[in-house]
Design a protein around this motif. Structure first.
Motif, PDB file in Angstrom:
ATOM      1  N   SER A   1     -35.089  63.379 -27.568  1.00 31.90           N
ATOM      2  CA  SER A   1     -34.606  62.173 -26.921  1.00 31.90           C
ATOM      3  C   SER A   1     -35.849  61.401 -26.495  1.00 31.90           C
ATOM      4  O   SER A   1     -36.553  61.816 -25.578  1.00 31.90           O
ATOM      5  CB  SER A   1     -33.729  62.569 -25.728  1.00 31.90           C
ATOM      6  OG  SER A   1     -33.389  61.429 -24.979  1.00 31.90           O
TER       7      SER A   1
ATOM      8  N   THR B   1     -39.166  63.247 -25.407  1.00 28.54           N
ATOM      9  CA  THR B   1     -38.848  64.537 -24.789  1.00 28.54           C
ATOM     10  C   THR B   1     -37.986  65.368 -25.741  1.00 28.54           C
ATOM     11  O   THR B   1     -37.384  64.838 -26.671  1.00 28.54           O
ATOM     12  CB  THR B   1     -38.079  64.365 -23.458  1.00 28.54           C
ATOM     13  OG1 THR B   1     -36.760  63.848 -23.740  1.00 28.54           O
ATOM     14  CG2 THR B   1     -38.787  63.416 -22.505  1.00 28.54           C
TER      15      THR B   1
ATOM     16  N   LEU C   1     -34.803  68.123 -25.661  1.00 33.19           N
ATOM     17  CA  LEU C   1     -33.733  68.732 -24.878  1.00 33.19           C
ATOM     18  C   LEU C   1     -33.455  70.132 -25.414  1.00 33.19           C
ATOM     19  O   LEU C   1     -33.358  70.340 -26.626  1.00 33.19           O
ATOM     20  CB  LEU C   1     -32.455  67.896 -24.977  1.00 33.19           C
ATOM     21  CG  LEU C   1     -32.567  66.441 -24.517  1.00 33.19           C
ATOM     22  CD1 LEU C   1     -31.266  65.693 -24.811  1.00 33.19           C
ATOM     23  CD2 LEU C   1     -32.902  66.380 -23.038  1.00 33.19           C
TER      24      LEU C   1
ATOM     25  N   HIS D   1     -30.907  73.685 -24.418  1.00 33.16           N
ATOM     26  CA  HIS D   1     -29.800  74.091 -23.562  1.00 33.16           C
ATOM     27  C   HIS D   1     -29.518  75.565 -23.780  1.00 33.16           C
ATOM     28  O   HIS D   1     -29.911  76.167 -24.793  1.00 33.16           O
ATOM     29  CB  HIS D   1     -28.550  73.276 -23.863  1.00 33.16           C
ATOM     30  CG  HIS D   1     -27.826  73.760 -25.072  1.00 33.16           C
ATOM     31  ND1 HIS D   1     -28.421  73.828 -26.307  1.00 33.16           N
ATOM     32  CD2 HIS D   1     -26.566  74.231 -25.246  1.00 33.16           C
ATOM     33  CE1 HIS D   1     -27.564  74.304 -27.180  1.00 33.16           C
ATOM     34  NE2 HIS D   1     -26.433  74.561 -26.569  1.00 33.16           N
TER      35      HIS D   1
ATOM     36  N   ILE E   1     -32.296  69.436 -15.985  1.00 34.99           N
ATOM     37  CA  ILE E   1     -31.484  68.228 -15.800  1.00 34.99           C
ATOM     38  C   ILE E   1     -30.360  68.597 -14.833  1.00 34.99           C
ATOM     39  O   ILE E   1     -29.532  69.463 -15.144  1.00 34.99           O
ATOM     40  CB  ILE E   1     -30.923  67.744 -17.148  1.00 34.99           C
ATOM     41  CG1 ILE E   1     -32.072  67.450 -18.116  1.00 34.99           C
ATOM     42  CG2 ILE E   1     -30.034  66.526 -16.958  1.00 34.99           C
ATOM     43  CD1 ILE E   1     -31.631  67.078 -19.520  1.00 34.99           C
TER      44      ILE E   1
ATOM     45  N   GLU F   1     -26.397  62.671 -16.470  1.00 33.44           N
ATOM     46  CA  GLU F   1     -27.508  62.899 -17.401  1.00 33.44           C
ATOM     47  C   GLU F   1     -27.263  64.183 -18.192  1.00 33.44           C
ATOM     48  O   GLU F   1     -27.586  64.289 -19.378  1.00 33.44           O
ATOM     49  CB  GLU F   1     -28.823  63.009 -16.608  1.00 33.44           C
ATOM     50  CG  GLU F   1     -30.056  62.687 -17.455  1.00 33.44           C
ATOM     51  CD  GLU F   1     -31.376  63.109 -16.792  1.00 33.44           C
ATOM     52  OE1 GLU F   1     -32.339  63.326 -17.543  1.00 33.44           O
ATOM     53  OE2 GLU F   1     -31.434  63.237 -15.552  1.00 33.44           O
ATOM     54  N   LYS F   2     -26.666  65.149 -17.518  1.00 29.11           N
ATOM     55  CA  LYS F   2     -26.370  66.435 -18.162  1.00 29.11           C
ATOM     56  C   LYS F   2     -25.331  66.243 -19.272  1.00 29.11           C
ATOM     57  O   LYS F   2     -25.485  66.772 -20.382  1.00 29.11           O
ATOM     58  CB  LYS F   2     -25.832  67.391 -17.086  1.00 29.11           C
ATOM     59  CG  LYS F   2     -26.174  68.834 -17.313  1.00 29.11           C
ATOM     60  CD  LYS F   2     -25.908  69.673 -16.070  1.00 29.11           C
ATOM     61  CE  LYS F   2     -25.728  71.138 -16.464  1.00 29.11           C
ATOM     62  NZ  LYS F   2     -25.547  72.026 -15.312  1.00 29.11           N
TER      63      LYS F   2
ATOM     64  N   HIS G   1     -24.769  63.500 -20.843  1.00 26.23           N
ATOM     65  CA  HIS G   1     -25.421  62.751 -21.918  1.00 26.23           C
ATOM     66  C   HIS G   1     -26.286  63.677 -22.784  1.00 26.23           C
ATOM     67  O   HIS G   1     -26.319  63.543 -24.017  1.00 26.23           O
ATOM     68  CB  HIS G   1     -26.269  61.619 -21.327  1.00 26.23           C
ATOM     69  CG  HIS G   1     -26.968  60.805 -22.378  1.00 26.23           C
ATOM     70  ND1 HIS G   1     -26.295  59.974 -23.261  1.00 26.23           N
ATOM     71  CD2 HIS G   1     -28.275  60.722 -22.726  1.00 26.23           C
ATOM     72  CE1 HIS G   1     -27.164  59.410 -24.080  1.00 26.23           C
ATOM     73  NE2 HIS G   1     -28.372  59.844 -23.787  1.00 26.23           N
ATOM     74  N   ALA G   2     -26.961  64.618 -22.132  1.00 25.84           N
ATOM     75  CA  ALA G   2     -27.800  65.562 -22.881  1.00 25.84           C
ATOM     76  C   ALA G   2     -26.939  66.434 -23.804  1.00 25.84           C
ATOM     77  O   ALA G   2     -27.315  66.712 -24.954  1.00 25.84           O
ATOM     78  CB  ALA G   2     -28.605  66.435 -21.923  1.00 25.84           C
TER      79      ALA G   2
ATOM     80  N   LEU H   1     -27.496  66.555 -27.846  1.00 31.72           N
ATOM     81  CA  LEU H   1     -27.661  67.829 -28.549  1.00 31.72           C
ATOM     82  C   LEU H   1     -26.577  68.017 -29.608  1.00 31.72           C
ATOM     83  O   LEU H   1     -26.857  68.446 -30.736  1.00 31.72           O
ATOM     84  CB  LEU H   1     -27.613  68.991 -27.547  1.00 31.72           C
ATOM     85  CG  LEU H   1     -28.936  69.295 -26.838  1.00 31.72           C
ATOM     86  CD1 LEU H   1     -28.703  70.031 -25.529  1.00 31.72           C
ATOM     87  CD2 LEU H   1     -29.843  70.135 -27.740  1.00 31.72           C
TER      88      LEU H   1
ATOM     89  N   LEU I   1     -29.445  72.784 -18.824  1.00 28.85           N
ATOM     90  CA  LEU I   1     -30.028  71.806 -19.747  1.00 28.85           C
ATOM     91  C   LEU I   1     -31.415  71.455 -19.241  1.00 28.85           C
ATOM     92  O   LEU I   1     -31.621  71.220 -18.053  1.00 28.85           O
ATOM     93  CB  LEU I   1     -29.146  70.568 -19.850  1.00 28.85           C
ATOM     94  CG  LEU I   1     -27.928  70.816 -20.756  1.00 28.85           C
ATOM     95  CD1 LEU I   1     -26.693  70.167 -20.211  1.00 28.85           C
ATOM     96  CD2 LEU I   1     -28.219  70.338 -22.171  1.00 28.85           C
TER      97      LEU I   1
ATOM     98  N   ARG J   1     -35.190  69.381 -20.011  1.00 32.08           N
ATOM     99  CA  ARG J   1     -35.911  68.332 -20.740  1.00 32.08           C
ATOM    100  C   ARG J   1     -37.393  68.681 -20.730  1.00 32.08           C
ATOM    101  O   ARG J   1     -37.973  68.898 -19.666  1.00 32.08           O
ATOM    102  CB  ARG J   1     -35.667  66.981 -20.058  1.00 32.08           C
ATOM    103  CG  ARG J   1     -36.277  65.788 -20.784  1.00 32.08           C
ATOM    104  CD  ARG J   1     -36.094  64.482 -19.995  1.00 32.08           C
ATOM    105  NE  ARG J   1     -34.708  64.092 -19.828  1.00 32.08           N
ATOM    106  CZ  ARG J   1     -33.960  63.481 -20.764  1.00 32.08           C
ATOM    107  NH1 ARG J   1     -34.505  63.189 -21.930  1.00 32.08           N
ATOM    108  NH2 ARG J   1     -32.717  63.158 -20.537  1.00 32.08           N
TER     109      ARG J   1
END
Lengths: 224, 224
Positions: free
Chosen positions: A56, A59, A61, A63, A115, A120-121, A123-124, A128, A153, A155
């Protein structure tokens, strides 16, 4: 995007002309990969664990489950190394010494943080999911509160990086070309076979087009 | 061969039933792989570098140029982690949370030392060559003194190891099976294409049978 600076951390020393510092070239290797190998250190011991990933911007990501040793370590901000490798061919020279492989490999250095923000989580999770299978997020059931809570998650900043690639034909010593030894490249390809539908699929559900036509990144190029 | 002992170093914590400590199972994953990812630590910084490898009994052989940072570090005896991963399928569940991959991954822990004895070094060259391409050593020109001198060969003890695998179909939450979402496995396979012969091949040299019929390890099994 400016290239990554060459530093002692990321400089490609061996066969320096195969080194690459351009962000676009490095990110393409990362984005084409379905998994990465994450390196971290605990008590001076290195660990290398394979993982799904997604880029992203600048960065990466990652998980996993809350109990994961990898993620616990990464989210504490310790230095991390993330490597993606594509093997494209076995290069068979006339001499053992000049055997090689055609490949693309990106090595990233950074630090992680967890995160925590719920939006934001979520979105991550989306980034992914759509990295692995673009279109999947729109269709699959989204994570619920319990699942969000069970997942870490992380970053990882891409502070520094380089890539190394080899492509093309065999490079033999001049005096070896006359040898009666077969030489050439055996190309390697990653291929997706026909999807295997789940035995308990709800009736009337067809394989979506984004799965049927799934492919990823560059195809092998002849001699590349 | 006794299995590896479960210790804090190698124990599989997450989804413990996917953990495997049997040497034969772990070595098969290593032997089927064409490359590995080697992790080492320098000044508290982890590095992960992809490399050819070969297993020789309970050790891993690595090779590279004398100037290689990886090999310099490994041969000094610092702790090393070597990981081999095979991706066999993308597992698409009805829920984002239960998406997964089918894979086989082996994580090895050990310490390296340089192979200095000339005979042992030549033998290591042979083992590495025949790991990638059985039959190749008999045919290709063997390393000469200059090439031997330019190459570092390292043997890493496999002090501890574990494997983790996932295979089989999607595992969804019971209440999600009714959802009108396609679910199943997209199998991934590594495939070798037709060999590309070198432009300067000596006349009358055919592709050897060991290259024409080259394959490696297990084929994908349906649902596996």
């Amino acid at each position: 995007m400016p290239p990554f600076s060459k530093t002692p951390l990321n400089i490609v020393r061996r066969v320096a002309e195969r080194g690459e510092y351009d962000r676009k070239a490095i990110y393409e290797i990362v984005d084409d990969a379905l998994l990465c190998h994450v390196g971290f250190v605990a008590d001076a011991q290195p660990f290398v664990i394979s993982s799904f990933h997604s880029r992203s911007r600048h960065t990466i990501l990652l998980h996993g489950a809350k109990a994961s040793r990898l993620l616990k370590h990464v989210k504490e901000g310790h230095p991390v190394c993330i490597t993606c490798t594509h093997l494209n061919g076995l290069v068979m020279a006339r001499s053992v010494f000049h055997h090689s492989m055609n490949y693309r490999s990106a090595v990233l250095f950074g630090h992680g943080h967890a995160i925590e923000d719920e939006d934001e989580k979520m979105h991550a999770f989306q980034v992914l999911t759509d990295h692995i299978m673009p279109g999947r997020w729109k269709e699959a059931r989204h994570p619920n509160a319990k699942e969000m809570n069970a997942t870490t998650l992380v970053r990882v900043s891409i502070d520094s990086a380089s890539a190394k690639t080899r492509s093309g034909p065999v490079g033999d010593d001049e005096e070896d070309y006359m040898l009666p030894v077969w030489a050439g490249v055996l190309p390697v390809e990653r291929r997706f076979l026909d999807p295997q539908e789940d035995a308990r699929l709800a009736s009337g559900v067809d394989v979506p087009e984004y799965i049927r036509s799934y492919h990823r990144g560059k195809r092998n190029e002849v001699g590349a």
